[in-house]
Design a protein around this motif. Sequence first.
Motif, PDB file in Angstrom:
ATOM      1  N   THR A   1      67.561 -21.441 -16.305  1.00  0.00           N
ATOM      2  CA  THR A   1      66.602 -20.422 -16.717  1.00  0.00           C
ATOM      3  C   THR A   1      67.286 -19.060 -16.820  1.00  0.00           C
ATOM      4  OG1 THR A   1      65.982 -19.823 -14.454  1.00  0.00           O
ATOM      5  CG2 THR A   1      64.766 -21.657 -15.491  1.00  0.00           C
ATOM      6  N   GLU A   2      66.593 -18.133 -17.435  1.00  0.00           N
ATOM      7  CA  GLU A   2      67.103 -16.763 -17.518  1.00  0.00           C
ATOM      8  C   GLU A   2      67.289 -16.177 -16.116  1.00  0.00           C
ATOM      9  OE1 GLU A   2      68.071 -15.107 -20.279  1.00  0.00           O
ATOM     10  OE2 GLU A   2      67.616 -16.889 -21.433  1.00  0.00           O
ATOM     11  N   LEU A   3      66.376 -16.489 -15.203  1.00  0.00           N
ATOM     12  CA  LEU A   3      66.484 -16.003 -13.826  1.00  0.00           C
ATOM     13  C   LEU A   3      67.725 -16.569 -13.152  1.00  0.00           C
ATOM     14  CD1 LEU A   3      65.408 -14.440 -11.406  1.00  0.00           C
ATOM     15  CD2 LEU A   3      63.974 -16.414 -10.864  1.00  0.00           C
ATOM     16  N   GLU A   4      67.981 -17.855 -13.326  1.00  0.00           N
ATOM     17  CA  GLU A   4      69.173 -18.469 -12.730  1.00  0.00           C
ATOM     18  C   GLU A   4      70.453 -17.848 -13.304  1.00  0.00           C
ATOM     19  OE1 GLU A   4      67.605 -22.941 -11.662  1.00  0.00           O
ATOM     20  OE2 GLU A   4      67.907 -22.415 -13.778  1.00  0.00           O
ATOM     21  N   ILE A   5      70.437 -17.531 -14.584  1.00  0.00           N
ATOM     22  CA  ILE A   5      71.592 -16.875 -15.204  1.00  0.00           C
ATOM     23  C   ILE A   5      71.780 -15.487 -14.604  1.00  0.00           C
ATOM     24  CG2 ILE A   5      72.508 -15.914 -17.352  1.00  0.00           C
ATOM     25  CD1 ILE A   5      71.007 -18.231 -18.796  1.00  0.00           C
ATOM     26  N   ALA A   6      70.693 -14.738 -14.466  1.00  0.00           N
ATOM     27  CA  ALA A   6      70.773 -13.382 -13.902  1.00  0.00           C
ATOM     28  C   ALA A   6      71.276 -13.418 -12.459  1.00  0.00           C
ATOM     29  CB  ALA A   6      69.404 -12.704 -13.975  1.00  0.00           C
ATOM     30  N   GLU A   7      70.808 -14.385 -11.682  1.00  0.00           N
ATOM     31  CA  GLU A   7      71.259 -14.504 -10.288  1.00  0.00           C
ATOM     32  C   GLU A   7      72.749 -14.845 -10.223  1.00  0.00           C
ATOM     33  OE1 GLU A   7      68.482 -17.407  -8.860  1.00  0.00           O
ATOM     34  OE2 GLU A   7      67.032 -15.865  -8.238  1.00  0.00           O
TER      35      GLU A   7
ATOM     36  N   ALA B   1      74.748 -11.769 -11.119  1.00  0.00           N
ATOM     37  CA  ALA B   1      74.777 -10.836  -9.986  1.00  0.00           C
ATOM     38  C   ALA B   1      75.742 -11.312  -8.910  1.00  0.00           C
ATOM     39  CB  ALA B   1      73.371 -10.675  -9.408  1.00  0.00           C
ATOM     40  N   GLU B   2      75.785 -12.609  -8.665  1.00  0.00           N
ATOM     41  CA  GLU B   2      76.707 -13.159  -7.662  1.00  0.00           C
ATOM     42  C   GLU B   2      78.157 -12.927  -8.075  1.00  0.00           C
ATOM     43  OE1 GLU B   2      77.685 -17.413  -5.488  1.00  0.00           O
ATOM     44  OE2 GLU B   2      75.757 -17.156  -6.500  1.00  0.00           O
ATOM     45  N   ILE B   3      78.446 -13.167  -9.337  1.00  0.00           N
ATOM     46  CA  ILE B   3      79.802 -12.909  -9.838  1.00  0.00           C
ATOM     47  C   ILE B   3      80.108 -11.414  -9.751  1.00  0.00           C
ATOM     48  CG2 ILE B   3      81.263 -12.956 -11.911  1.00  0.00           C
ATOM     49  CD1 ILE B   3      79.677 -15.541 -12.708  1.00  0.00           C
TER      50      ILE B   3
ATOM     51  N   PRO C   1      76.099 -12.666 -19.721  1.00  0.00           N
ATOM     52  CA  PRO C   1      75.222 -13.777 -19.311  1.00  0.00           C
ATOM     53  C   PRO C   1      75.719 -15.155 -19.736  1.00  0.00           C
ATOM     54  CG  PRO C   1      73.906 -11.955 -20.103  1.00  0.00           C
ATOM     55  CD  PRO C   1      75.348 -11.594 -20.373  1.00  0.00           C
ATOM     56  N   ALA C   2      76.300 -15.261 -20.918  1.00  0.00           N
ATOM     57  CA  ALA C   2      76.775 -16.570 -21.380  1.00  0.00           C
ATOM     58  C   ALA C   2      77.831 -17.143 -20.436  1.00  0.00           C
ATOM     59  CB  ALA C   2      77.334 -16.457 -22.795  1.00  0.00           C
ATOM     60  N   SER C   3      78.631 -16.288 -19.831  1.00  0.00           N
ATOM     61  CA  SER C   3      79.649 -16.758 -18.887  1.00  0.00           C
ATOM     62  C   SER C   3      79.033 -17.171 -17.553  1.00  0.00           C
ATOM     63  CB  SER C   3      80.689 -15.666 -18.654  1.00  0.00           C
ATOM     64  OG  SER C   3      81.347 -15.352 -19.856  1.00  0.00           O
ATOM     65  N   ALA C   4      77.945 -16.523 -17.165  1.00  0.00           N
ATOM     66  CA  ALA C   4      77.281 -16.838 -15.899  1.00  0.00           C
ATOM     67  C   ALA C   4      76.547 -18.180 -15.962  1.00  0.00           C
ATOM     68  CB  ALA C   4      76.314 -15.722 -15.523  1.00  0.00           C
ATOM     69  N   VAL C   5      76.313 -18.695 -17.156  1.00  0.00           N
ATOM     70  CA  VAL C   5      75.649 -19.989 -17.304  1.00  0.00           C
ATOM     71  C   VAL C   5      76.430 -21.082 -16.582  1.00  0.00           C
ATOM     72  CG1 VAL C   5      75.067 -21.781 -18.990  1.00  0.00           C
ATOM     73  CG2 VAL C   5      74.452 -19.408 -19.432  1.00  0.00           C
ATOM     74  N   THR C   6      77.754 -20.994 -16.605  1.00  0.00           N
ATOM     75  CA  THR C   6      78.582 -22.008 -15.948  1.00  0.00           C
ATOM     76  C   THR C   6      78.278 -22.082 -14.455  1.00  0.00           C
ATOM     77  OG1 THR C   6      80.318 -21.627 -17.570  1.00  0.00           O
ATOM     78  CG2 THR C   6      80.960 -22.752 -15.541  1.00  0.00           C
ATOM     79  N   LEU C   7      78.244 -20.935 -13.788  1.00  0.00           N
ATOM     80  CA  LEU C   7      77.953 -20.913 -12.358  1.00  0.00           C
ATOM     81  C   LEU C   7      76.524 -21.375 -12.085  1.00  0.00           C
ATOM     82  CD1 LEU C   7      78.719 -20.316  -9.441  1.00  0.00           C
ATOM     83  CD2 LEU C   7      78.076 -17.915  -9.848  1.00  0.00           C
ATOM     84  N   ALA C   8      75.576 -20.922 -12.898  1.00  0.00           N
ATOM     85  CA  ALA C   8      74.180 -21.329 -12.712  1.00  0.00           C
ATOM     86  C   ALA C   8      74.039 -22.846 -12.860  1.00  0.00           C
ATOM     87  CB  ALA C   8      73.287 -20.598 -13.714  1.00  0.00           C
ATOM     88  N   GLY C   9      74.700 -23.418 -13.850  1.00  0.00           N
ATOM     89  CA  GLY C   9      74.644 -24.866 -14.053  1.00  0.00           C
ATOM     90  C   GLY C   9      75.318 -25.623 -12.927  1.00  0.00           C
TER      91      GLY C   9
END
Length: 90
Positions: free
Chosen positions: A47-53, A56-58, A67-75
Amino acid sequence: MREFGGTKLETHDRRHPGHGHPHRDPASWKKALRVLRTTGGEVEQVTELEIAEAKAEIGADGIGCEPASAVTLAGLKKLLRRGFVKQSET
């Protein structure tokens, strides 16, 4: 894949926050599906929220990313929670 068992892809024309252009489903989805089946891989939706979280962690470590790079960590976090990826594998 869930909806159609991997026999077809329902296309979407969606706009991602922060981007002015539509993100479409991959043109090579059949090839990607073949690789997933061959390797026993998984695809997860975030989700967008999971991407944002994840972003923020990174960022808390002083690393900027889009955000596109944060998708990897969220997934990865979702796959860890589901047990598809084991903690010892990270």
